[in-house]
Design a protein around this motif. Structure first.
Motif, PDB file in Angstrom:
ATOM      1  N   SER A   1      -3.862   4.971   1.127  1.00 42.94           N
ATOM      2  CA  SER A   1      -4.965   4.700   0.212  1.00 42.94           C
ATOM      3  C   SER A   1      -4.852   3.269  -0.289  1.00 42.94           C
ATOM      4  O   SER A   1      -3.965   2.951  -1.077  1.00 42.94           O
ATOM      5  CB  SER A   1      -4.936   5.663  -0.972  1.00 42.94           C
ATOM      6  OG  SER A   1      -5.104   6.980  -0.514  1.00 42.94           O
ATOM      7  N   CYS A   2      -5.725   2.421   0.195  1.00 41.91           N
ATOM      8  CA  CYS A   2      -5.625   1.017  -0.185  1.00 41.91           C
ATOM      9  C   CYS A   2      -6.948   0.305   0.076  1.00 41.91           C
ATOM     10  O   CYS A   2      -7.875   0.861   0.630  1.00 41.91           O
ATOM     11  CB  CYS A   2      -4.508   0.341   0.594  1.00 41.91           C
ATOM     12  SG  CYS A   2      -4.734   0.466   2.362  1.00 41.91           S
ATOM     13  N   VAL A   3      -6.966  -0.921  -0.326  1.00 44.39           N
ATOM     14  CA  VAL A   3      -8.092  -1.800  -0.060  1.00 44.39           C
ATOM     15  C   VAL A   3      -7.728  -2.624   1.168  1.00 44.39           C
ATOM     16  O   VAL A   3      -6.607  -3.104   1.290  1.00 44.39           O
ATOM     17  CB  VAL A   3      -8.340  -2.729  -1.273  1.00 44.39           C
ATOM     18  CG1 VAL A   3      -9.429  -3.725  -0.976  1.00 44.39           C
ATOM     19  CG2 VAL A   3      -8.680  -1.911  -2.499  1.00 44.39           C
ATOM     20  N   GLU A   4      -8.663  -2.760   2.096  1.00 48.17           N
ATOM     21  CA  GLU A   4      -8.437  -3.547   3.298  1.00 48.17           C
ATOM     22  C   GLU A   4      -9.404  -4.723   3.331  1.00 48.17           C
ATOM     23  O   GLU A   4     -10.542  -4.609   2.875  1.00 48.17           O
ATOM     24  CB  GLU A   4      -8.640  -2.690   4.550  1.00 48.17           C
ATOM     25  CG  GLU A   4      -7.645  -1.560   4.666  1.00 48.17           C
ATOM     26  CD  GLU A   4      -7.874  -0.705   5.888  1.00 48.17           C
ATOM     27  OE1 GLU A   4      -6.900  -0.414   6.578  1.00 48.17           O
ATOM     28  OE2 GLU A   4      -9.033  -0.333   6.150  1.00 48.17           O
ATOM     29  N   PHE A   5      -8.938  -5.836   3.870  1.00 49.31           N
ATOM     30  CA  PHE A   5      -9.722  -7.059   3.954  1.00 49.31           C
ATOM     31  C   PHE A   5      -9.841  -7.481   5.414  1.00 49.31           C
ATOM     32  O   PHE A   5      -8.924  -7.265   6.203  1.00 49.31           O
ATOM     33  CB  PHE A   5      -9.031  -8.192   3.188  1.00 49.31           C
ATOM     34  CG  PHE A   5      -8.927  -7.945   1.712  1.00 49.31           C
ATOM     35  CD1 PHE A   5      -9.882  -8.448   0.848  1.00 49.31           C
ATOM     36  CD2 PHE A   5      -7.871  -7.224   1.184  1.00 49.31           C
ATOM     37  CE1 PHE A   5      -9.795  -8.226  -0.510  1.00 49.31           C
ATOM     38  CE2 PHE A   5      -7.764  -6.997  -0.176  1.00 49.31           C
ATOM     39  CZ  PHE A   5      -8.726  -7.501  -1.020  1.00 49.31           C
ATOM     40  N   ALA A   6     -10.959  -8.121   5.751  1.00 52.03           N
ATOM     41  CA  ALA A   6     -11.143  -8.679   7.093  1.00 52.03           C
ATOM     42  C   ALA A   6     -11.908  -9.990   6.971  1.00 52.03           C
ATOM     43  O   ALA A   6     -12.927 -10.062   6.276  1.00 52.03           O
ATOM     44  CB  ALA A   6     -11.917  -7.719   7.993  1.00 52.03           C
ATOM     45  N   ARG A   7     -11.405 -11.008   7.636  1.00 54.05           N
ATOM     46  CA  ARG A   7     -12.124 -12.280   7.669  1.00 54.05           C
ATOM     47  C   ARG A   7     -13.200 -12.195   8.744  1.00 54.05           C
ATOM     48  O   ARG A   7     -12.931 -11.804   9.877  1.00 54.05           O
ATOM     49  CB  ARG A   7     -11.170 -13.431   7.969  1.00 54.05           C
ATOM     50  CG  ARG A   7     -11.881 -14.757   7.886  1.00 54.05           C
ATOM     51  CD  ARG A   7     -10.921 -15.886   7.879  1.00 54.05           C
ATOM     52  NE  ARG A   7     -11.690 -17.120   7.797  1.00 54.05           N
ATOM     53  CZ  ARG A   7     -11.150 -18.297   7.732  1.00 54.05           C
ATOM     54  NH1 ARG A   7      -9.849 -18.428   7.723  1.00 54.05           N
ATOM     55  NH2 ARG A   7     -11.899 -19.361   7.658  1.00 54.05           N
TER      56      ARG A   7
ATOM     57  N   SER B   1       0.842  -1.201   0.000  1.00 53.61           N
ATOM     58  CA  SER B   1       0.000   0.000   0.000  1.00 53.61           C
ATOM     59  C   SER B   1       0.871   1.243   0.000  1.00 53.61           C
ATOM     60  O   SER B   1       1.977   1.240   0.537  1.00 53.61           O
ATOM     61  CB  SER B   1      -0.895   0.016   1.237  1.00 53.61           C
ATOM     62  OG  SER B   1      -1.796  -1.055   1.205  1.00 53.61           O
ATOM     63  N   ASN B   2       0.335   2.329  -0.566  1.00 57.98           N
ATOM     64  CA  ASN B   2       1.145   3.543  -0.637  1.00 57.98           C
ATOM     65  C   ASN B   2       1.248   4.222   0.725  1.00 57.98           C
ATOM     66  O   ASN B   2       0.514   3.923   1.643  1.00 57.98           O
ATOM     67  CB  ASN B   2       0.623   4.489  -1.724  1.00 57.98           C
ATOM     68  CG  ASN B   2      -0.720   5.087  -1.388  1.00 57.98           C
ATOM     69  OD1 ASN B   2      -1.046   5.352  -0.233  1.00 57.98           O
ATOM     70  ND2 ASN B   2      -1.525   5.333  -2.410  1.00 57.98           N
ATOM     71  N   SER B   3       2.165   5.175   0.844  1.00 61.39           N
ATOM     72  CA  SER B   3       2.444   5.821   2.118  1.00 61.39           C
ATOM     73  C   SER B   3       1.297   6.693   2.618  1.00 61.39           C
ATOM     74  O   SER B   3       1.236   7.012   3.798  1.00 61.39           O
ATOM     75  CB  SER B   3       3.724   6.657   2.024  1.00 61.39           C
ATOM     76  OG  SER B   3       3.566   7.669   1.043  1.00 61.39           O
ATOM     77  N   GLN B   4       0.379   7.084   1.730  1.00 61.57           N
ATOM     78  CA  GLN B   4      -0.772   7.881   2.140  1.00 61.57           C
ATOM     79  C   GLN B   4      -1.887   7.003   2.725  1.00 61.57           C
ATOM     80  O   GLN B   4      -2.891   7.504   3.187  1.00 61.57           O
ATOM     81  CB  GLN B   4      -1.325   8.699   0.971  1.00 61.57           C
ATOM     82  CG  GLN B   4      -0.447   9.859   0.558  1.00 61.57           C
ATOM     83  CD  GLN B   4       0.735   9.403  -0.277  1.00 61.57           C
ATOM     84  OE1 GLN B   4       0.635   8.468  -1.061  1.00 61.57           O
ATOM     85  NE2 GLN B   4       1.864  10.048  -0.100  1.00 61.57           N
TER      86      GLN B   4
ATOM     87  N   SER C   1      -9.694   2.037   2.537  1.00 61.40           N
ATOM     88  CA  SER C   1      -9.049   2.594   3.724  1.00 61.40           C
ATOM     89  C   SER C   1      -9.244   4.102   3.857  1.00 61.40           C
ATOM     90  O   SER C   1      -9.151   4.643   4.953  1.00 61.40           O
ATOM     91  CB  SER C   1      -7.551   2.277   3.726  1.00 61.40           C
ATOM     92  OG  SER C   1      -6.904   2.965   2.677  1.00 61.40           O
ATOM     93  N   ARG C   2      -9.521   4.783   2.761  1.00 58.09           N
ATOM     94  CA  ARG C   2      -9.780   6.232   2.830  1.00 58.09           C
ATOM     95  C   ARG C   2     -11.098   6.525   3.508  1.00 58.09           C
ATOM     96  O   ARG C   2     -11.329   7.642   3.971  1.00 58.09           O
ATOM     97  CB  ARG C   2      -9.755   6.853   1.441  1.00 58.09           C
ATOM     98  CG  ARG C   2      -8.354   6.886   0.835  1.00 58.09           C
ATOM     99  CD  ARG C   2      -8.372   7.461  -0.558  1.00 58.09           C
ATOM    100  NE  ARG C   2      -9.053   6.511  -1.432  1.00 58.09           N
ATOM    101  CZ  ARG C   2      -9.729   6.829  -2.524  1.00 58.09           C
ATOM    102  NH1 ARG C   2      -9.822   8.073  -2.899  1.00 58.09           N
ATOM    103  NH2 ARG C   2     -10.298   5.899  -3.257  1.00 58.09           N
ATOM    104  N   PHE C   3     -11.994   5.537   3.549  1.00 60.14           N
ATOM    105  CA  PHE C   3     -13.311   5.703   4.165  1.00 60.14           C
ATOM    106  C   PHE C   3     -13.565   4.537   5.124  1.00 60.14           C
ATOM    107  O   PHE C   3     -14.437   3.699   4.870  1.00 60.14           O
ATOM    108  CB  PHE C   3     -14.399   5.756   3.086  1.00 60.14           C
ATOM    109  CG  PHE C   3     -14.138   6.805   2.047  1.00 60.14           C
ATOM    110  CD1 PHE C   3     -14.358   8.146   2.314  1.00 60.14           C
ATOM    111  CD2 PHE C   3     -13.647   6.450   0.798  1.00 60.14           C
ATOM    112  CE1 PHE C   3     -14.102   9.118   1.353  1.00 60.14           C
ATOM    113  CE2 PHE C   3     -13.392   7.418  -0.169  1.00 60.14           C
ATOM    114  CZ  PHE C   3     -13.615   8.751   0.107  1.00 60.14           C
TER     115      PHE C   3
END
Length: 94
Positions: free
Chosen positions: A44-50, A39-42, A61-63
């Motif tokens: 901004s990415c996609v996050e996953f949770a089981r 993921s970039n340093s800002q 991740s931005r929201f």
């Protein structure tokens, strides 16, 4: 490959009651969100949770309080296999 879009309640007896696509990510209590180490340093990415029932939730991740999409393990497995095979590389190509 075409995939069905599921926008209903994912509770089929295995998952937690009330877990559904588009629900507020804050409604998924006690889950551990994970993002790629790429993921970039800002942030901004996609996050996953089981989820406890075996499903996988995805959020932006931005929201972090925003909507979470909920997928079955089979759907996530198919997506990961496609990513590993390069099927989606054209989405980020220059």
């Amino acid at each position: 490959m075409d995939h069905d879009v599921f926008d209903g309640d994912v509770n089929d007896g295995a998952g937690a009651p009330g877990v559904h696509n588009g629900m507020a990510a804050t409604g998924l209590d006690g889950v551990a969100w994970q993002k790629s180490r790429h993921s970039n340093s800002q942030g901004s990415c996609v996050e996953f949770a089981r989820l406890p029932g075996g499903e996988v939730a995805v959020r932006n991740s931005r929201f972090p309080d925003g909507p979470a999409l909920v997928y079955t393990r089979a759907e996530i497995e198919a997506m990961l296999l496609g990513v590993k095979d390069g099927e989606f590389d054209h989405l980020v190509a220059g």
